[in-house]
Design a protein around this motif. Structure first.
Motif, PDB file in Angstrom:
ATOM      1  N   UNK A  16       0.815  -1.213   0.000  1.00  0.00           N
ATOM      2  CA  UNK A  16       0.000   0.000   0.000  1.00  0.00           C
ATOM      3  C   UNK A  16       0.847   1.260   0.000  1.00  0.00           C
ATOM      4  N   UNK A  17       0.260   2.336  -0.488  1.00  0.00           N
ATOM      5  CA  UNK A  17       0.899   3.644  -0.402  1.00  0.00           C
ATOM      6  C   UNK A  17       0.834   4.124   1.043  1.00  0.00           C
ATOM      7  N   UNK A  18       1.942   4.675   1.525  1.00  0.00           N
ATOM      8  CA  UNK A  18       1.986   5.242   2.877  1.00  0.00           C
ATOM      9  C   UNK A  18       2.445   6.695   2.774  1.00  0.00           C
ATOM     10  N   UNK A  19       1.588   7.599   3.227  1.00  0.00           N
ATOM     11  CA  UNK A  19       1.932   9.019   3.301  1.00  0.00           C
ATOM     12  C   UNK A  19       2.130   9.352   4.772  1.00  0.00           C
ATOM     13  N   UNK A  20       3.338   9.678   5.146  1.00  0.00           N
ATOM     14  CA  UNK A  20       3.626   9.937   6.553  1.00  0.00           C
ATOM     15  C   UNK A  20       3.092  11.306   6.988  1.00  0.00           C
ATOM     16  N   UNK A  21       3.252  11.620   8.277  1.00  0.00           N
ATOM     17  CA  UNK A  21       2.680  12.837   8.860  1.00  0.00           C
ATOM     18  C   UNK A  21       3.226  14.102   8.181  1.00  0.00           C
ATOM     19  N   UNK A  22       2.379  15.128   8.165  1.00  0.00           N
ATOM     20  CA  UNK A  22       2.775  16.497   7.789  1.00  0.00           C
ATOM     21  C   UNK A  22       3.221  16.623   6.330  1.00  0.00           C
ATOM     22  N   UNK A  23       2.724  15.760   5.479  1.00  0.00           N
ATOM     23  CA  UNK A  23       3.065  15.805   4.050  1.00  0.00           C
ATOM     24  C   UNK A  23       2.033  16.646   3.314  1.00  0.00           C
ATOM     25  N   UNK A  24       2.486  17.444   2.335  1.00  0.00           N
ATOM     26  CA  UNK A  24       1.583  18.154   1.448  1.00  0.00           C
ATOM     27  C   UNK A  24       1.750  17.605   0.040  1.00  0.00           C
ATOM     28  N   UNK A  25       0.637  17.180  -0.543  1.00  0.00           N
ATOM     29  CA  UNK A  25       0.630  16.666  -1.912  1.00  0.00           C
ATOM     30  C   UNK A  25      -0.202  17.607  -2.753  1.00  0.00           C
ATOM     31  N   UNK A  26       0.400  18.182  -3.780  1.00  0.00           N
ATOM     32  CA  UNK A  26      -0.257  19.187  -4.590  1.00  0.00           C
ATOM     33  C   UNK A  26      -1.354  18.624  -5.473  1.00  0.00           C
ATOM     34  N   UNK A  27      -2.138  19.532  -6.033  1.00  0.00           N
ATOM     35  CA  UNK A  27      -3.267  19.153  -6.870  1.00  0.00           C
ATOM     36  C   UNK A  27      -2.830  18.295  -8.048  1.00  0.00           C
ATOM     37  N   UNK A  28      -3.630  17.266  -8.334  1.00  0.00           N
ATOM     38  CA  UNK A  28      -3.457  16.384  -9.499  1.00  0.00           C
ATOM     39  C   UNK A  28      -2.165  15.567  -9.489  1.00  0.00           C
ATOM     40  N   UNK A  71       7.904  11.861   6.207  1.00  0.00           N
ATOM     41  CA  UNK A  71       7.359  12.916   7.059  1.00  0.00           C
ATOM     42  C   UNK A  71       7.805  14.302   6.583  1.00  0.00           C
ATOM     43  N   UNK A  72       6.832  15.206   6.464  1.00  0.00           N
ATOM     44  CA  UNK A  72       7.142  16.596   6.158  1.00  0.00           C
ATOM     45  C   UNK A  72       7.508  16.879   4.717  1.00  0.00           C
ATOM     46  N   UNK A  73       7.430  15.899   3.843  1.00  0.00           N
ATOM     47  CA  UNK A  73       7.798  16.114   2.440  1.00  0.00           C
ATOM     48  C   UNK A  73       6.719  16.911   1.721  1.00  0.00           C
ATOM     49  N   UNK A  74       7.080  17.446   0.564  1.00  0.00           N
ATOM     50  CA  UNK A  74       6.154  18.191  -0.292  1.00  0.00           C
ATOM     51  C   UNK A  74       6.232  17.607  -1.694  1.00  0.00           C
ATOM     52  N   UNK A  75       5.075  17.261  -2.244  1.00  0.00           N
ATOM     53  CA  UNK A  75       4.996  16.761  -3.624  1.00  0.00           C
ATOM     54  C   UNK A  75       4.310  17.839  -4.447  1.00  0.00           C
ATOM     55  N   UNK A  76       5.001  18.356  -5.452  1.00  0.00           N
ATOM     56  CA  UNK A  76       4.477  19.462  -6.248  1.00  0.00           C
ATOM     57  C   UNK A  76       3.265  19.030  -7.069  1.00  0.00           C
ATOM     58  N   UNK A  77       2.417  19.980  -7.396  1.00  0.00           N
ATOM     59  CA  UNK A  77       1.223  19.714  -8.187  1.00  0.00           C
ATOM     60  C   UNK A  77       1.577  19.048  -9.509  1.00  0.00           C
TER      61      UNK A  77
END
Length: 238
Positions: free
Chosen positions: A166-178, A189-195
């Motif tokens: 399964x996909x695991x998104x740890x705490x405090x992550x922001x995943x951009x639109x689309x 934890x704390x990563x950012x995935x651009x839109x």
């Protein structure tokens, strides 16, 4: 109890489940008597009734009464469904209209599920996490605490094929639109995935990734933290 960590167990559950078509049927007839059973319930009086339950059983019942088609109106939104929608009445979360949340999804305190979001069986939505408009969390997807899953973003499901992690998104992550997070990926934890990014491999904590396939473009800095901070008022249920 169903082991939601086991894709094979979920597949067997779906295969064995009695498929149902839940409907709401409005009937004008003096032939109906108020009654309830395992298949449907009848509400109303004085020749005006609402029957709620499984379509096939209700139609069988109405056929025995020889009720005219013009005296019947049926509301439905699925056919031969294996998994009901989750009863969210007792969740301590904000769930907006038009969200589709299947049964056996875990929604933790102060989560926010926006319009059009789709969350499949076995998924976990962590405390304070927002699933934004039209975002998808596939089967067994795990979102940690204080995650923001942007509008239209997809966390891939892993019920089929069952061998995938399964996909695991740890705490405090922001995943951009689309953005799209593929099967088996862990976002630290704390990563950012651009839109618009397509994430095909693990993302280290505190990094910012972008592109298709997504690559590290920098470490998360104070400017990025300011741009991606979450607003507590959006999670306030008072």
């Amino acid at each position: 109890m169903l082991n939601l960590n086991d894709a094979y167990a979920i597949i067997k559950y779906i295969g064995d489940a009695k498929k149902k078509t839940p409907v709401k049927v409005y009937v004008n007839s003096d032939k109906i008597e108020r009654t309830s059973n395992d298949d449907f319930k009848i509400f109303g009086s004085c020749g005006s009734f609402i029957i709620i339950g499984d379509f096939d059983k209700i139609i069988e019942y109405l056929a025995t009464l020889d009720i005219k088609e013009e005296d019947v109106y049926i509301e439905f939104d699925r056919r031969n469904s294996a998994i009901p929608l989750k009863n969210t009445l007792h969740e301590t979360a904000r769930i907006e209209p038009g969200a589709f949340i299947r049964d056996m999804v875990t929604i933790e305190k102060n989560a926010v599920i926006m319009m059009g979001a789709v969350i499949n069986i076995g998924a976990i939505i962590g405390e304070g996490t927002m699933v934004d408009m039209n975002a998808v969390v596939g089967g067994r997807g795990i979102l940690g605490k204080n995650v923001h899953l942007g509008a239209g973003a997809v966390v891939a499901g892993v019920i089929e094929p069952p061998s995938a992690d399964p996909v695991v998104i740890e705490d405090d992550v922001l995943i951009g639109a689309n953005a799209v997070i593929l099967e088996g990926v862990r976002v630290g934890k704390g990563a950012v995935v651009a839109a618009g990014s397509v994430v095909t491999k693990n993302v280290e904590p505190g990094t910012v990734v972008a592109g298709s396939p997504a690559k590290v473009i920098k470490m998360k800095d104070e400017q990025t933290k300011e741009k991606t901070k979450l607003m507590e008022d959006l999670r306030n249920l008072d």
